[in-house]
Design a protein around this motif. Sequence first.
Motif, PDB file in Angstrom:
ATOM      1  N   PRO A  84       0.816  -1.227   0.000  1.00 11.11           N
ATOM      2  CA  PRO A  84       0.000   0.000   0.000  1.00 11.11           C
ATOM      3  C   PRO A  84       0.844   1.270   0.000  1.00 11.11           C
ATOM      4  O   PRO A  84       0.485   2.265  -0.630  1.00 11.11           O
ATOM      5  N   SER A  85       1.979   1.239   0.696  1.00 10.85           N
ATOM      6  CA  SER A  85       2.849   2.399   0.721  1.00 10.85           C
ATOM      7  C   SER A  85       3.437   2.669  -0.659  1.00 10.85           C
ATOM      8  O   SER A  85       3.521   3.817  -1.105  1.00 10.85           O
ATOM      9  N   ASP A  93       3.748   5.815  -5.727  1.00  5.12           N
ATOM     10  CA  ASP A  93       3.950   5.808  -7.177  1.00  5.12           C
ATOM     11  C   ASP A  93       2.682   6.051  -7.981  1.00  5.12           C
ATOM     12  O   ASP A  93       2.753   6.425  -9.148  1.00  5.12           O
ATOM     13  N   PHE A  94       1.502   5.827  -7.380  1.00  6.02           N
ATOM     14  CA  PHE A  94       0.243   6.026  -8.100  1.00  6.02           C
ATOM     15  C   PHE A  94      -0.732   6.827  -7.243  1.00  6.02           C
ATOM     16  O   PHE A  94      -1.853   6.383  -6.973  1.00  6.02           O
ATOM     17  N   PRO A 146       9.392   3.584   2.734  1.00  6.99           N
ATOM     18  CA  PRO A 146       7.928   3.668   2.803  1.00  6.99           C
ATOM     19  C   PRO A 146       7.485   5.101   3.035  1.00  6.99           C
ATOM     20  O   PRO A 146       8.243   5.925   3.535  1.00  6.99           O
ATOM     21  N   THR A 147       6.238   5.395   2.676  1.00  8.93           N
ATOM     22  CA  THR A 147       5.707   6.734   2.917  1.00  8.93           C
ATOM     23  C   THR A 147       5.669   7.011   4.410  1.00  8.93           C
ATOM     24  O   THR A 147       5.629   6.098   5.230  1.00  8.93           O
ATOM     25  N   GLN A 148       5.658   8.269   4.763  1.00  7.70           N
ATOM     26  CA  GLN A 148       5.816   8.676   6.155  1.00  7.70           C
ATOM     27  C   GLN A 148       4.742   8.095   7.063  1.00  7.70           C
ATOM     28  O   GLN A 148       5.015   7.730   8.196  1.00  7.70           O
ATOM     29  N   ASP A 149       3.508   7.967   6.558  1.00 11.58           N
ATOM     30  CA  ASP A 149       2.437   7.445   7.415  1.00 11.58           C
ATOM     31  C   ASP A 149       2.590   5.962   7.682  1.00 11.58           C
ATOM     32  O   ASP A 149       2.024   5.434   8.626  1.00 11.58           O
ATOM     33  N   THR A 150       3.370   5.259   6.824  1.00 10.78           N
ATOM     34  CA  THR A 150       3.671   3.854   7.098  1.00 10.78           C
ATOM     35  C   THR A 150       4.795   3.742   8.115  1.00 10.78           C
ATOM     36  O   THR A 150       4.812   2.840   8.948  1.00 10.78           O
TER      37      THR A 150
END
Length: 417
Positions: free
Chosen positions: A123-124, A129-130, A202-206
């Motif tokens: 999900p990250s 990327d999308f 990973p994105t920051q929220d991950t």
Amino acid sequence: MTQVHSSRVTNGAFLILGVLLIAIGLRSPITGVGPLLEQMQQQLSLSATQAGMLTTLPLLVFACFSPIASKIGRRIGLERALMLSLFCLLIGITVRSFGSLTSLFGGTLIIGVGIAIANVLLPSLMKRDFPTKVATITSIYVLMMGVGSALSASLAIPMMHLADSLSISFIPNWAFALGGIIIFPIIAIFVWLPQIKNRTKPTQDTLEFDSHSYIWYSASAWQITLFLALNSFLMYTFISWLPSILIDSGYSHENAGVIHGLLQLFTAVPAIIMIPMMAKMKDKRLLSTGLTSLVLISILGFILLPTLAIVWSMMFGFGAGGGFILALTLISIRTSDPHQAASLSGMAQCLGYLLAASGPVLIGAVHEASGSWTLPLLICVFANVLWIIFSFFASKSELILSPQQDELAQQTLAQQV
């Protein structure tokens, strides 16, 4: 300029293809076990409780290993972590196919680690990327999970018969059938190879799991958690035991495997219909009640009219698959910010997988003690009634507020009065 654009399009296409190939392998190693359980029980002298553990063990790994997965992604990068998950699947499927009791559970444990890493980090990657196509990619992603599950369940018995026809004797025929899905991670590894040169995080929220301890005291958070947990309880119970239920109702092993695969396929169908539809529905209570009621009707159908098992399996798959998508959506739309969403997701998925892990073991033990599937299915009916109740409350449109937000809202209301 044209060459650069063409290169980006090609890289994007390979990235999407890689994500979808990873998705195929996220449920198929578990769903292929159900049609083969009877043969495995006979040859390895497994009790119903031990047999149920073959589905339960990966779920326990999901619950325990998920927090570690984000740390792995942060240390070695998303792309390499996802490649690691594919190698875990490859090794786990290989070890599980050796055919002994030790290798069966050891391989299942390694498979659970591989799936846990991909569950947390994919999900990250999609959000990174999308960002403008998350709903579309997610719907295709869920669809591919269902396709992989359906193929694994439907081909399990034919693969076992193929082992017999080829006179393969160095491993049991059921172990050969379990090993057949090794083609999924092999293909995915080759397609994913171009991505491992990247080491993005990973994105920051991950990465940041703010404790948000107030979540554990929120009635709304518990309603969403129990909605997901009861969905998972029913889903993994039927993934484990539906073929055995059908065989005891008079179906052949081949037909039971095909019907089981059909159920898996229909868990993916709601992804195509619901994701674009939910954006237009502010109140999700009618939808959640309809989906949960559909599953209740199907379980009663398995008890009262098993000759229509094909119909009941499609209804169950659609309702349970739709409920899973709705549960994940509620985590996003009922939270105020990404960190709160991550905290609620951690709570819901951890407790959800723990309850789901109890399903196959509990139902298997009750079946073994009672000697029939009536009482176990009635337990599922009771769980489904609870699921309907929690679905109504979980699907409200109100946001979950932090104590500070709640205090501010009360002050604003008092000023208006």
